[in-house]
Design a protein around this motif. Structure first.
Motif, PDB file in Angstrom:
ATOM      1  N   VAL A 123       0.859  -1.174   0.000  1.00 36.72           N
ATOM      2  CA  VAL A 123       0.000   0.000   0.000  1.00 36.72           C
ATOM      3  C   VAL A 123       0.900   1.230   0.000  1.00 36.72           C
ATOM      4  N   LEU A 124       0.720   2.079  -0.985  1.00 35.38           N
ATOM      5  CA  LEU A 124       1.503   3.296  -1.064  1.00 35.38           C
ATOM      6  C   LEU A 124       0.693   4.450  -0.514  1.00 35.38           C
ATOM      7  N   LEU A 125       1.167   5.010   0.557  1.00 30.91           N
ATOM      8  CA  LEU A 125       0.514   6.160   1.167  1.00 30.91           C
ATOM      9  C   LEU A 125       1.471   7.339   1.103  1.00 30.91           C
ATOM     10  N   PRO A 126       0.959   8.518   0.838  1.00 33.63           N
ATOM     11  CA  PRO A 126       1.856   9.674   0.805  1.00 33.63           C
ATOM     12  C   PRO A 126       2.375   9.992   2.205  1.00 33.63           C
ATOM     13  N   HIS A 127       3.590  10.481   2.245  1.00 38.11           N
ATOM     14  CA  HIS A 127       4.155  10.910   3.510  1.00 38.11           C
ATOM     15  C   HIS A 127       3.485  12.208   3.941  1.00 38.11           C
ATOM     16  N   ARG A 128       3.358  12.385   5.227  1.00 40.99           N
ATOM     17  CA  ARG A 128       2.769  13.605   5.765  1.00 40.99           C
ATOM     18  C   ARG A 128       3.892  14.471   6.306  1.00 40.99           C
ATOM     19  N   VAL A 129       3.987  15.687   5.809  1.00 40.77           N
ATOM     20  CA  VAL A 129       5.031  16.612   6.223  1.00 40.77           C
ATOM     21  C   VAL A 129       4.401  17.695   7.081  1.00 40.77           C
ATOM     22  N   THR A 130       4.962  17.916   8.267  1.00 38.14           N
ATOM     23  CA  THR A 130       4.492  18.961   9.166  1.00 38.14           C
ATOM     24  C   THR A 130       5.689  19.771   9.635  1.00 38.14           C
ATOM     25  N   ALA A 131       5.410  20.981  10.096  1.00 40.71           N
ATOM     26  CA  ALA A 131       6.489  21.856  10.549  1.00 40.71           C
ATOM     27  C   ALA A 131       5.975  22.792  11.623  1.00 40.71           C
ATOM     28  N   GLY A 132       6.905  23.267  12.402  1.00 44.73           N
ATOM     29  CA  GLY A 132       6.614  24.252  13.433  1.00 44.73           C
ATOM     30  C   GLY A 132       7.858  25.074  13.657  1.00 44.73           C
ATOM     31  N   PRO A 133       7.824  25.972  14.611  1.00 41.35           N
ATOM     32  CA  PRO A 133       8.997  26.796  14.870  1.00 41.35           C
ATOM     33  C   PRO A 133      10.223  25.936  15.217  1.00 41.35           C
ATOM     34  N   GLY A 134      11.181  25.901  14.302  1.00 42.42           N
ATOM     35  CA  GLY A 134      12.440  25.196  14.554  1.00 42.42           C
ATOM     36  C   GLY A 134      12.449  23.718  14.239  1.00 42.42           C
ATOM     37  N   TRP A 135      11.399  23.172  13.640  1.00 45.23           N
ATOM     38  CA  TRP A 135      11.399  21.737  13.327  1.00 45.23           C
ATOM     39  C   TRP A 135      10.610  21.438  12.060  1.00 45.23           C
ATOM     40  N   ARG A 188       8.367   8.010  11.812  1.00 50.23           N
ATOM     41  CA  ARG A 188       8.349   9.468  11.804  1.00 50.23           C
ATOM     42  C   ARG A 188       9.784   9.938  11.976  1.00 50.23           C
ATOM     43  N   ARG A 189      10.181  10.858  11.137  1.00 55.70           N
ATOM     44  CA  ARG A 189      11.522  11.433  11.232  1.00 55.70           C
ATOM     45  C   ARG A 189      11.376  12.948  11.356  1.00 55.70           C
ATOM     46  N   ALA A 190      12.226  13.537  12.171  1.00 52.06           N
ATOM     47  CA  ALA A 190      12.176  14.984  12.367  1.00 52.06           C
ATOM     48  C   ALA A 190      13.588  15.535  12.475  1.00 52.06           C
ATOM     49  N   VAL A 191      13.736  16.786  12.055  1.00 54.24           N
ATOM     50  CA  VAL A 191      15.008  17.489  12.215  1.00 54.24           C
ATOM     51  C   VAL A 191      14.730  18.853  12.824  1.00 54.24           C
ATOM     52  N   ARG A 192      15.742  19.375  13.474  1.00 52.99           N
ATOM     53  CA  ARG A 192      15.696  20.744  13.967  1.00 52.99           C
ATOM     54  C   ARG A 192      16.155  21.639  12.826  1.00 52.99           C
ATOM     55  N   THR A 193      15.244  22.441  12.291  1.00 54.43           N
ATOM     56  CA  THR A 193      15.610  23.304  11.171  1.00 54.43           C
ATOM     57  C   THR A 193      16.485  24.468  11.618  1.00 54.43           C
ATOM     58  N   ASP A 194      16.457  24.773  12.909  1.00 57.30           N
ATOM     59  CA  ASP A 194      17.301  25.847  13.428  1.00 57.30           C
ATOM     60  C   ASP A 194      18.682  25.334  13.843  1.00 57.30           C
ATOM     61  N   ALA A 195      18.959  24.053  13.570  1.00 54.76           N
ATOM     62  CA  ALA A 195      20.267  23.459  13.859  1.00 54.76           C
ATOM     63  C   ALA A 195      20.698  22.534  12.721  1.00 54.76           C
ATOM     64  N   ALA A 204      23.556  20.077   7.225  1.00 59.76           N
ATOM     65  CA  ALA A 204      23.738  19.780   5.803  1.00 59.76           C
ATOM     66  C   ALA A 204      22.403  19.566   5.118  1.00 59.76           C
ATOM     67  N   VAL A 205      22.356  20.004   3.864  1.00 54.57           N
ATOM     68  CA  VAL A 205      21.200  19.772   3.007  1.00 54.57           C
ATOM     69  C   VAL A 205      21.743  19.319   1.667  1.00 54.57           C
ATOM     70  N   ARG A 206      21.210  18.218   1.178  1.00 52.69           N
ATOM     71  CA  ARG A 206      21.602  17.734  -0.142  1.00 52.69           C
ATOM     72  C   ARG A 206      20.358  17.523  -0.974  1.00 52.69           C
ATOM     73  N   ASP A 232      20.595  17.407  10.928  1.00 53.70           N
ATOM     74  CA  ASP A 232      20.752  18.438  11.950  1.00 53.70           C
ATOM     75  C   ASP A 232      21.916  18.114  12.887  1.00 53.70           C
ATOM     76  N   ALA A 233      22.205  19.048  13.757  1.00 50.04           N
ATOM     77  CA  ALA A 233      23.345  18.924  14.673  1.00 50.04           C
ATOM     78  C   ALA A 233      23.141  17.844  15.729  1.00 50.04           C
ATOM     79  N   HIS A 234      21.939  17.326  15.852  1.00 54.21           N
ATOM     80  CA  HIS A 234      21.640  16.293  16.845  1.00 54.21           C
ATOM     81  C   HIS A 234      21.714  14.889  16.248  1.00 54.21           C
ATOM     82  N   GLY A 235      22.149  14.796  14.985  1.00 55.39           N
ATOM     83  CA  GLY A 235      22.294  13.502  14.329  1.00 55.39           C
ATOM     84  C   GLY A 235      21.039  12.992  13.654  1.00 55.39           C
ATOM     85  N   HIS A 236      19.998  13.815  13.611  1.00 54.36           N
ATOM     86  CA  HIS A 236      18.751  13.406  12.955  1.00 54.36           C
ATOM     87  C   HIS A 236      18.814  13.694  11.459  1.00 54.36           C
ATOM     88  N   ARG A 237      18.073  12.895  10.708  1.00 59.38           N
ATOM     89  CA  ARG A 237      18.082  12.998   9.250  1.00 59.38           C
ATOM     90  C   ARG A 237      16.681  12.715   8.730  1.00 59.38           C
TER      91      ARG A 237
END
Length: 115
Positions: free
Chosen positions: A4-16, A25-32, A35-37, A50-55
């Protein structure tokens, strides 16, 4: 085997920014961000770290299609640049920002009708 192919849900808030798929679920700190490729081709996608090792990975069209998500990411990127954590990929996001701005401008001009 049933897939079953379901679209990913993208959400954002201040700094994430978060991407939720059917299994994770994967999250990054956008204020930290560190690298972006951008990968092009059949399955074009962005990879943010991000600087916390999240991708996380996401389709850049999600940002192009949703200026509010883009605004949250852009605000976080500016903070990353101010703090000096973003060392790779600022140019990728700058190009994407220009693409989004151009699309918004064309939409506004189209909506305003002929002169």
């Amino acid at each position: 085997m049933l897939v079953v192919l379901l679209p990913h849900r993208v959400t954002a808030g201040p700094g994430w920014l978060a991407v939720r798929g059917p299994l994770h679920r994967r999250a990054v700190r956008t204020d930290a961000l560190t690298a972006v490729r951008q990968y092009t081709g059949v399955s074009a996608h962005l990879v943010l770290r991000d600087a916390h090792g999240h991708r996380l990975e996401l389709d850049p069209r999600v940002l192009v299609d949703n200026p509010l998500l883009w605004h949250q990411l852009d605000t976080g990127v500016r903070r990353s640049l101010e703090r000096g954590t973003l060392r790779q990929g600022a140019d990728v996001l700058e190009r994407l920002g220009h693409e989004i701005d151009d699309r918004i401008t064309r939409a506004v001009l189209k909506a305003s009708g002929p002169p």
